[in-house]
Write a protein that holds these residues in place. Structure first.
Motif, PDB file in Angstrom:
ATOM      1  N   ARG A 160       0.831  -1.206   0.000  1.00 35.42           N
ATOM      2  CA  ARG A 160       0.000   0.000   0.000  1.00 35.42           C
ATOM      3  C   ARG A 160       0.865   1.256   0.000  1.00 35.42           C
ATOM      4  NH1 ARG A 160      -4.661   0.593   4.088  1.00 35.42           N
ATOM      5  NH2 ARG A 160      -5.042   2.358   2.714  1.00 35.42           N
ATOM      6  N   ILE A 161       1.995   1.208   0.705  1.00 34.03           N
ATOM      7  CA  ILE A 161       2.917   2.350   0.701  1.00 34.03           C
ATOM      8  C   ILE A 161       3.439   2.580  -0.714  1.00 34.03           C
ATOM      9  CG2 ILE A 161       5.197   3.159   1.468  1.00 34.03           C
ATOM     10  CD1 ILE A 161       4.588   1.738   4.176  1.00 34.03           C
ATOM     11  N   VAL A 162       3.883   1.516  -1.363  1.00 26.00           N
ATOM     12  CA  VAL A 162       4.421   1.630  -2.726  1.00 26.00           C
ATOM     13  C   VAL A 162       3.364   2.190  -3.686  1.00 26.00           C
ATOM     14  CG1 VAL A 162       5.289   0.291  -4.696  1.00 26.00           C
ATOM     15  CG2 VAL A 162       6.179  -0.147  -2.393  1.00 26.00           C
ATOM     16  N   ALA A 163       2.127   1.813  -3.500  1.00 31.49           N
ATOM     17  CA  ALA A 163       1.050   2.252  -4.399  1.00 31.49           C
ATOM     18  C   ALA A 163       0.514   3.646  -4.055  1.00 31.49           C
ATOM     19  CB  ALA A 163      -0.102   1.244  -4.347  1.00 31.49           C
ATOM     20  N   ALA A 164       0.856   4.170  -2.891  1.00 27.53           N
ATOM     21  CA  ALA A 164       0.251   5.417  -2.403  1.00 27.53           C
ATOM     22  C   ALA A 164       0.800   6.668  -3.074  1.00 27.53           C
ATOM     23  CB  ALA A 164       0.447   5.536  -0.897  1.00 27.53           C
ATOM     24  N   GLU A 165      -0.070   7.641  -3.160  1.00 30.32           N
ATOM     25  CA  GLU A 165       0.283   9.013  -3.529  1.00 30.32           C
ATOM     26  C   GLU A 165       0.261   9.826  -2.231  1.00 30.32           C
ATOM     27  OE1 GLU A 165       1.188  10.106  -6.490  1.00 30.32           O
ATOM     28  OE2 GLU A 165       0.914   8.114  -7.368  1.00 30.32           O
ATOM     29  N   ALA A 166       0.830  11.008  -2.252  1.00 33.14           N
ATOM     30  CA  ALA A 166       0.874  11.846  -1.050  1.00 33.14           C
ATOM     31  C   ALA A 166      -0.518  12.079  -0.480  1.00 33.14           C
ATOM     32  CB  ALA A 166       1.553  13.180  -1.353  1.00 33.14           C
ATOM     33  N   ARG A 167      -1.507  12.269  -1.327  1.00 29.31           N
ATOM     34  CA  ARG A 167      -2.867  12.568  -0.847  1.00 29.31           C
ATOM     35  C   ARG A 167      -3.557  11.345  -0.239  1.00 29.31           C
ATOM     36  NH1 ARG A 167      -2.937  12.484  -6.294  1.00 29.31           N
ATOM     37  NH2 ARG A 167      -4.244  10.928  -7.274  1.00 29.31           N
ATOM     38  N   ASP A 168      -2.952  10.162  -0.400  1.00 30.12           N
ATOM     39  CA  ASP A 168      -3.534   8.953   0.188  1.00 30.12           C
ATOM     40  C   ASP A 168      -3.243   8.828   1.676  1.00 30.12           C
ATOM     41  OD1 ASP A 168      -4.539   8.179  -2.297  1.00 30.12           O
ATOM     42  OD2 ASP A 168      -2.734   7.038  -2.791  1.00 30.12           O
ATOM     43  N   THR A 169      -2.365   9.681   2.192  1.00 35.33           N
ATOM     44  CA  THR A 169      -2.094   9.668   3.629  1.00 35.33           C
ATOM     45  C   THR A 169      -2.910  10.773   4.288  1.00 35.33           C
ATOM     46  OG1 THR A 169      -0.183  11.159   3.542  1.00 35.33           O
ATOM     47  CG2 THR A 169       0.243   8.801   3.206  1.00 35.33           C
ATOM     48  N   ILE A 170      -3.352  10.489   5.485  1.00 36.04           N
ATOM     49  CA  ILE A 170      -4.200  11.446   6.199  1.00 36.04           C
ATOM     50  C   ILE A 170      -3.713  11.601   7.632  1.00 36.04           C
ATOM     51  CG2 ILE A 170      -6.245  10.945   4.816  1.00 36.04           C
ATOM     52  CD1 ILE A 170      -7.232   9.217   7.235  1.00 36.04           C
ATOM     53  N   LYS A 171      -4.073  12.696   8.233  1.00 37.21           N
ATOM     54  CA  LYS A 171      -3.903  12.864   9.677  1.00 37.21           C
ATOM     55  C   LYS A 171      -5.277  12.578  10.258  1.00 37.21           C
ATOM     56  CE  LYS A 171      -0.038  15.979   9.949  1.00 37.21           C
ATOM     57  NZ  LYS A 171       0.496  17.170  10.578  1.00 37.21           N
ATOM     58  N   PRO A 172      -5.444  11.391  10.825  1.00 34.98           N
ATOM     59  CA  PRO A 172      -6.791  11.004  11.278  1.00 34.98           C
ATOM     60  C   PRO A 172      -7.401  12.000  12.250  1.00 34.98           C
ATOM     61  CG  PRO A 172      -5.278   9.148  11.397  1.00 34.98           C
ATOM     62  CD  PRO A 172      -4.459  10.366  11.112  1.00 34.98           C
ATOM     63  N   ALA A 173      -8.609  12.366  11.948  1.00 37.00           N
ATOM     64  CA  ALA A 173      -9.357  13.243  12.850  1.00 37.00           C
ATOM     65  C   ALA A 173      -9.625  12.506  14.152  1.00 37.00           C
ATOM     66  CB  ALA A 173     -10.675  13.648  12.192  1.00 37.00           C
ATOM     67  N   LEU A 178      -2.353   5.747   6.291  1.00 37.66           N
ATOM     68  CA  LEU A 178      -3.177   5.439   5.133  1.00 37.66           C
ATOM     69  C   LEU A 178      -4.597   5.237   5.633  1.00 37.66           C
ATOM     70  CD1 LEU A 178      -0.765   2.914   3.410  1.00 37.66           C
ATOM     71  CD2 LEU A 178      -1.334   5.210   2.591  1.00 37.66           C
ATOM     72  N   ARG A 179      -5.564   5.449   4.783  1.00 36.07           N
ATOM     73  CA  ARG A 179      -6.972   5.280   5.182  1.00 36.07           C
ATOM     74  C   ARG A 179      -7.288   3.809   5.458  1.00 36.07           C
ATOM     75  NH1 ARG A 179     -10.196   9.547   4.598  1.00 36.07           N
ATOM     76  NH2 ARG A 179      -9.432  11.286   3.367  1.00 36.07           N
ATOM     77  N   THR A 180      -8.177   3.607   6.408  1.00 37.87           N
ATOM     78  CA  THR A 180      -8.715   2.277   6.704  1.00 37.87           C
ATOM     79  C   THR A 180     -10.193   2.447   7.053  1.00 37.87           C
ATOM     80  OG1 THR A 180      -8.246   2.408   9.086  1.00 37.87           O
ATOM     81  CG2 THR A 180      -6.503   1.459   7.675  1.00 37.87           C
ATOM     82  N   PRO A 181     -10.967   1.373   7.024  1.00 42.62           N
ATOM     83  CA  PRO A 181     -12.369   1.493   7.458  1.00 42.62           C
ATOM     84  C   PRO A 181     -12.483   2.032   8.889  1.00 42.62           C
ATOM     85  CG  PRO A 181     -12.073  -0.526   6.230  1.00 42.62           C
ATOM     86  CD  PRO A 181     -10.694   0.066   6.421  1.00 42.62           C
ATOM     87  N   PHE A 182     -11.583   1.608   9.777  1.00 41.99           N
ATOM     88  CA  PHE A 182     -11.595   2.111  11.158  1.00 41.99           C
ATOM     89  C   PHE A 182     -11.460   3.632  11.174  1.00 41.99           C
ATOM     90  CE2 PHE A 182      -8.999   3.592  14.765  1.00 41.99           C
ATOM     91  CZ  PHE A 182      -9.853   3.296  15.813  1.00 41.99           C
ATOM     92  N   LEU A 183     -10.483   4.161  10.434  1.00 42.15           N
ATOM     93  CA  LEU A 183     -10.258   5.604  10.428  1.00 42.15           C
ATOM     94  C   LEU A 183     -11.409   6.357   9.767  1.00 42.15           C
ATOM     95  CD1 LEU A 183      -6.428   5.703   9.694  1.00 42.15           C
ATOM     96  CD2 LEU A 183      -7.595   6.046  11.887  1.00 42.15           C
ATOM     97  N   GLU A 184     -12.004   5.770   8.764  1.00 40.56           N
ATOM     98  CA  GLU A 184     -13.167   6.406   8.139  1.00 40.56           C
ATOM     99  C   GLU A 184     -14.343   6.462   9.109  1.00 40.56           C
ATOM    100  OE1 GLU A 184     -13.677   4.374   4.396  1.00 40.56           O
ATOM    101  OE2 GLU A 184     -11.853   5.272   3.588  1.00 40.56           O
ATOM    102  N   ASP A 185     -14.516   5.403   9.916  1.00 49.65           N
ATOM    103  CA  ASP A 185     -15.563   5.405  10.947  1.00 49.65           C
ATOM    104  C   ASP A 185     -15.299   6.489  11.983  1.00 49.65           C
ATOM    105  OD1 ASP A 185     -16.855   3.303   9.723  1.00 49.65           O
ATOM    106  OD2 ASP A 185     -16.142   1.783  11.153  1.00 49.65           O
ATOM    107  N   VAL A 186     -14.021   6.605  12.401  1.00 49.03           N
ATOM    108  CA  VAL A 186     -13.665   7.630  13.391  1.00 49.03           C
ATOM    109  C   VAL A 186     -13.972   9.022  12.844  1.00 49.03           C
ATOM    110  CG1 VAL A 186     -11.740   8.723  14.613  1.00 49.03           C
ATOM    111  CG2 VAL A 186     -11.895   6.234  14.523  1.00 49.03           C
ATOM    112  N   GLU A 187     -13.652   9.237  11.580  1.00 52.42           N
ATOM    113  CA  GLU A 187     -13.889  10.542  10.973  1.00 52.42           C
ATOM    114  C   GLU A 187     -15.383  10.836  10.852  1.00 52.42           C
ATOM    115  OE1 GLU A 187     -12.545  12.898   6.941  1.00 52.42           O
ATOM    116  OE2 GLU A 187     -11.370  11.183   7.613  1.00 52.42           O
TER     117      GLU A 187
END
Length: 172
Positions: free
Chosen positions: A57-70, A91-100
């Protein structure tokens, strides 16, 4: 950076953040830093004991794919300094999306043990795959020695090129 080096005086300055190729250390060393701390780039090394899925996932990521989780204060342990404020990048995960989406649903007493259990069972990347914006500069998974060798070679080339350019443009 130059002001930090000036203020530090005899204390060594080590920079971090965005260091994944030779440009980062060259930019840090030029104004006087003594070293750099490399994070994300070394996560994508052969030796790093994290899941291959995370590395890929790191290799495939672009800068905008990383977030500072809310609302990371709801699931991250407190930092060691009083009133310290730190926000991990991931990187985004379902857990982090739920938190946001619904931070009130994240109960610290439940989230902390869930994260610890995931990490201890090799699934930390499913919850909180720490990854910096420099992921966009990571294009492969290599042995750590090769990563460091390439970065050092790049730094030497960049600093040599910069010194040559300065010499050519200096008044005679």
């Amino acid at each position: 950076m130059s002001q930090v080096v000036d203020i530090a005086g005899e204390i060594s300055v080590v920079t971090a953040g965005g260091i994944a190729d030779g440009r980062g250390p060259a930019a840090a060393l030029a104004p006087g830093a003594q070293g750099v701390a490399i994070g994300t780039r070394l996560l994508a090394s052969v030796e790093m004991g994290i899941a291959e899925e995370w590395k890929n996932r790191i290799v495939a990521a672009e800068a905008r794919d990383t977030i500072k989780p809310a609302h990371s204060d709801r699931f991250m342990p407190p930092f060691s300094r009083p009133d310290a404020c730190g926000f991990p990048r991931s990187l985004r995960t379902p857990f982090l999306e739920d938190v946001e989406a619904q931070p009130e649903r994240v109960q610290p007493a439940e989230a902390g043990p869930r994260i610890v259990e995931a990490v201890l069972t090799g699934r930390g990347h499913e919850i909180l795959p720490f990854t910096g914006q420099s992921a966009a500069l990571v294009h492969d998974i290599l042995p750590a020695a090769e990563i460091v060798r390439r970065i050092v070679d790049d730094v030497e080339t960049i600093l040599r090129r910069t010194a040559d350019a300065c010499t050519r443009s200096a008044p005679r």
